[in-house]
Design a protein around this motif. Structure first.
Motif, PDB file in Angstrom:
ATOM      1  N   PRO A  15       0.794  -1.228   0.000  1.00 15.88           N
ATOM      2  CA  PRO A  15       0.000   0.000   0.000  1.00 15.88           C
ATOM      3  C   PRO A  15       0.829   1.282   0.000  1.00 15.88           C
ATOM      4  O   PRO A  15       0.389   2.300  -0.489  1.00 15.88           O
ATOM      5  N   ASN A  16       2.046   1.242   0.534  1.00 18.55           N
ATOM      6  CA  ASN A  16       2.833   2.473   0.640  1.00 18.55           C
ATOM      7  C   ASN A  16       4.068   2.470  -0.248  1.00 18.55           C
ATOM      8  O   ASN A  16       5.019   3.180   0.011  1.00 18.55           O
ATOM      9  N   GLY A  17       4.075   1.672  -1.297  1.00 17.15           N
ATOM     10  CA  GLY A  17       5.251   1.694  -2.154  1.00 17.15           C
ATOM     11  C   GLY A  17       5.205   0.640  -3.231  1.00 17.15           C
ATOM     12  O   GLY A  17       4.259  -0.129  -3.316  1.00 17.15           O
ATOM     13  N   PRO A  18       6.239   0.605  -4.059  1.00 18.52           N
ATOM     14  CA  PRO A  18       6.289  -0.338  -5.173  1.00 18.52           C
ATOM     15  C   PRO A  18       6.582  -1.763  -4.706  1.00 18.52           C
ATOM     16  O   PRO A  18       6.922  -1.996  -3.548  1.00 18.52           O
ATOM     17  N   VAL A  19       6.457  -2.679  -5.624  1.00 14.73           N
ATOM     18  CA  VAL A  19       6.759  -4.082  -5.348  1.00 14.73           C
ATOM     19  C   VAL A  19       8.256  -4.212  -5.069  1.00 14.73           C
ATOM     20  O   VAL A  19       9.074  -3.613  -5.759  1.00 14.73           O
ATOM     21  N   PRO A  20       8.644  -4.996  -4.050  1.00 14.07           N
ATOM     22  CA  PRO A  20      10.069  -5.194  -3.787  1.00 14.07           C
ATOM     23  C   PRO A  20      10.755  -5.846  -4.981  1.00 14.07           C
ATOM     24  O   PRO A  20      10.161  -6.635  -5.702  1.00 14.07           O
ATOM     25  N   LYS A  21      12.014  -5.509  -5.179  1.00 15.07           N
ATOM     26  CA  LYS A  21      12.792  -6.056  -6.290  1.00 15.07           C
ATOM     27  C   LYS A  21      13.585  -7.269  -5.816  1.00 15.07           C
ATOM     28  O   LYS A  21      14.136  -7.268  -4.713  1.00 15.07           O
ATOM     29  N   PRO A  22      13.681  -8.287  -6.664  1.00 12.51           N
ATOM     30  CA  PRO A  22      14.535  -9.427  -6.313  1.00 12.51           C
ATOM     31  C   PRO A  22      16.003  -9.021  -6.298  1.00 12.51           C
ATOM     32  O   PRO A  22      16.421  -8.165  -7.075  1.00 12.51           O
ATOM     33  N   ILE A  23      16.765  -9.633  -5.424  1.00 10.08           N
ATOM     34  CA  ILE A  23      18.197  -9.399  -5.322  1.00 10.08           C
ATOM     35  C   ILE A  23      18.883 -10.742  -5.522  1.00 10.08           C
ATOM     36  O   ILE A  23      18.553 -11.711  -4.844  1.00 10.08           O
ATOM     37  N   GLY A  24      19.810 -10.797  -6.461  1.00 12.11           N
ATOM     38  CA  GLY A  24      20.569 -12.022  -6.691  1.00 12.11           C
ATOM     39  C   GLY A  24      21.886 -11.966  -5.937  1.00 12.11           C
ATOM     40  O   GLY A  24      22.553 -10.936  -5.929  1.00 12.11           O
ATOM     41  N   VAL A  25      22.245 -13.080  -5.295  1.00  8.54           N
ATOM     42  CA  VAL A  25      23.504 -13.141  -4.549  1.00  8.54           C
ATOM     43  C   VAL A  25      24.181 -14.477  -4.853  1.00  8.54           C
ATOM     44  O   VAL A  25      23.539 -15.525  -4.804  1.00  8.54           O
ATOM     45  N   SER A  26      25.474 -14.414  -5.187  1.00  7.88           N
ATOM     46  CA  SER A  26      26.289 -15.614  -5.402  1.00  7.88           C
ATOM     47  C   SER A  26      27.507 -15.507  -4.508  1.00  7.88           C
ATOM     48  O   SER A  26      28.083 -14.430  -4.356  1.00  7.88           O
ATOM     49  N   VAL A  27      27.907 -16.630  -3.924  1.00  4.21           N
ATOM     50  CA  VAL A  27      29.090 -16.670  -3.071  1.00  4.21           C
ATOM     51  C   VAL A  27      30.009 -17.768  -3.588  1.00  4.21           C
ATOM     52  O   VAL A  27      29.570 -18.898  -3.799  1.00  4.21           O
ATOM     53  N   TYR A  28      31.282 -17.411  -3.812  1.00  5.28           N
ATOM     54  CA  TYR A  28      32.259 -18.359  -4.343  1.00  5.28           C
ATOM     55  C   TYR A  28      33.470 -18.417  -3.425  1.00  5.28           C
ATOM     56  O   TYR A  28      33.980 -17.378  -3.006  1.00  5.28           O
ATOM     57  N   LEU A  29      33.932 -19.621  -3.128  1.00  2.00           N
ATOM     58  CA  LEU A  29      35.186 -19.800  -2.410  1.00  2.00           C
ATOM     59  C   LEU A  29      36.299 -19.775  -3.451  1.00  2.00           C
ATOM     60  O   LEU A  29      36.404 -20.667  -4.282  1.00  2.00           O
ATOM     61  N   ILE A  30      37.114 -18.734  -3.430  1.00  2.19           N
ATOM     62  CA  ILE A  30      38.158 -18.537  -4.433  1.00  2.19           C
ATOM     63  C   ILE A  30      39.442 -19.264  -4.035  1.00  2.19           C
ATOM     64  O   ILE A  30      40.085 -19.899  -4.856  1.00  2.19           O
ATOM     65  N   ASP A  31      39.803 -19.173  -2.769  1.00  2.00           N
ATOM     66  CA  ASP A  31      41.051 -19.790  -2.314  1.00  2.00           C
ATOM     67  C   ASP A  31      40.899 -20.235  -0.868  1.00  2.00           C
ATOM     68  O   ASP A  31      40.483 -19.447  -0.019  1.00  2.00           O
ATOM     69  N   LEU A  32      41.226 -21.475  -0.595  1.00  2.00           N
ATOM     70  CA  LEU A  32      41.190 -22.016   0.758  1.00  2.00           C
ATOM     71  C   LEU A  32      42.605 -21.968   1.309  1.00  2.00           C
ATOM     72  O   LEU A  32      43.502 -22.650   0.814  1.00  2.00           O
ATOM     73  N   LEU A  33      42.833 -21.130   2.326  1.00  2.00           N
ATOM     74  CA  LEU A  33      44.180 -20.894   2.837  1.00  2.00           C
ATOM     75  C   LEU A  33      44.540 -21.802   4.008  1.00  2.00           C
ATOM     76  O   LEU A  33      45.680 -22.242   4.133  1.00  2.00           O
ATOM     77  N   HIS A  34      43.579 -22.051   4.878  1.00  2.00           N
ATOM     78  CA  HIS A  34      43.865 -22.836   6.083  1.00  2.00           C
ATOM     79  C   HIS A  34      42.562 -23.428   6.618  1.00  2.00           C
ATOM     80  O   HIS A  34      41.533 -22.753   6.623  1.00  2.00           O
ATOM     81  N   VAL A  35      42.627 -24.680   7.078  1.00  2.00           N
ATOM     82  CA  VAL A  35      41.464 -25.329   7.699  1.00  2.00           C
ATOM     83  C   VAL A  35      41.870 -25.764   9.098  1.00  2.00           C
ATOM     84  O   VAL A  35      42.882 -26.437   9.279  1.00  2.00           O
ATOM     85  N   ASN A  36      41.076 -25.372  10.092  1.00  2.00           N
ATOM     86  CA  ASN A  36      41.286 -25.798  11.469  1.00  2.00           C
ATOM     87  C   ASN A  36      40.102 -26.676  11.853  1.00  2.00           C
ATOM     88  O   ASN A  36      39.028 -26.173  12.196  1.00  2.00           O
ATOM     89  N   GLU A  37      40.285 -27.992  11.754  1.00  2.00           N
ATOM     90  CA  GLU A  37      39.188 -28.918  12.039  1.00  2.00           C
ATOM     91  C   GLU A  37      38.824 -28.940  13.517  1.00  2.00           C
ATOM     92  O   GLU A  37      37.653 -29.085  13.860  1.00  2.00           O
ATOM     93  N   VAL A  46      36.880 -15.267  -0.322  1.00  2.00           N
ATOM     94  CA  VAL A  46      35.510 -15.501  -0.776  1.00  2.00           C
ATOM     95  C   VAL A  46      35.088 -14.324  -1.643  1.00  2.00           C
ATOM     96  O   VAL A  46      35.348 -13.164  -1.306  1.00  2.00           O
ATOM     97  N   GLU A  47      34.452 -14.631  -2.765  1.00  2.00           N
ATOM     98  CA  GLU A  47      33.907 -13.589  -3.635  1.00  2.00           C
ATOM     99  C   GLU A  47      32.388 -13.599  -3.493  1.00  2.00           C
ATOM    100  O   GLU A  47      31.753 -14.652  -3.575  1.00  2.00           O
ATOM    101  N   ILE A  48      31.818 -12.420  -3.271  1.00  2.00           N
ATOM    102  CA  ILE A  48      30.373 -12.258  -3.166  1.00  2.00           C
ATOM    103  C   ILE A  48      29.936 -11.344  -4.301  1.00  2.00           C
ATOM    104  O   ILE A  48      30.440 -10.230  -4.432  1.00  2.00           O
ATOM    105  N   ILE A  49      29.025 -11.838  -5.132  1.00  2.00           N
ATOM    106  CA  ILE A  49      28.494 -11.044  -6.239  1.00  2.00           C
ATOM    107  C   ILE A  49      27.009 -10.860  -5.994  1.00  2.00           C
ATOM    108  O   ILE A  49      26.284 -11.837  -5.806  1.00  2.00           O
ATOM    109  N   SER A  50      26.566  -9.620  -5.963  1.00  2.00           N
ATOM    110  CA  SER A  50      25.142  -9.338  -5.796  1.00  2.00           C
ATOM    111  C   SER A  50      24.696  -8.424  -6.932  1.00  2.00           C
ATOM    112  O   SER A  50      25.481  -7.651  -7.471  1.00  2.00           O
ATOM    113  N   HIS A  51      23.420  -8.565  -7.298  1.00  2.00           N
ATOM    114  CA  HIS A  51      22.889  -7.709  -8.353  1.00  2.00           C
ATOM    115  C   HIS A  51      21.418  -7.442  -8.106  1.00  2.00           C
ATOM    116  O   HIS A  51      20.711  -8.258  -7.503  1.00  2.00           O
TER     117      HIS A  51
END
Length: 118
Positions: A15-37, A46-51
């Motif tokens: 009632p007080n505004g336009p329809v919300p717009k979809p937002i696309g988000v992608s997350v990519y692991l570019i390089d794994l440097l260290h794992v502490n199990e 990590v690369e995050i791409i949003s549009h």
């Protein structure tokens, strides 16, 4: 890079505004440097791409002589403060030695693409 449009069916007008717009988000692991199990964490890049669409940012490419505006690093940070951007929060991110490199691209139709390297 071709950006795929996301469509959400059955969005109702608010009632007080336009329809919300979809937002696309992608997350990519570019390089794994260290794992502490033992402590259950990893360090990496990590690369995050949003549009999203923001018609308020549309411009006439013929008048400006370009079909997109690209902002890198500090310039992207400054431009980001001037426009609406989605808040993307990674809940289990440990903010230790976090470096963010950012780029922001605005297409003439108002489509915004943000790249973040964390």
């Amino acid at each position: 890079m071709e950006v795929q449009k996301m469509y959400i069916k059955n969005l109702k007008k608010f009632p007080n505004g336009p329809v919300p717009k979809p937002i696309g988000v992608s997350v990519y692991l570019i390089d794994l440097l260290h794992v502490n199990e033992a402590e259950r964490y990893f360090e990496g890049v990590v690369e995050i791409i949003s549009h999203w669409e923001d018609e308020r940012l549309a411009f006439n490419g013929l008048n400006e002589g370009l079909n997109k505006k690209v902002y890198l690093f500090e310039e992207a940070e400054v431009e980001r403060e001037k426009i609406w951007t989605p808040q993307i929060d990674i809940k289990n991110l440990i903010p230790q030695n976090v470096i963010i490199n950012r780029s922001l691209t605005i297409l003439e139709n108002g489509h915004v693409i943000e790249h973040q390297m964390v």
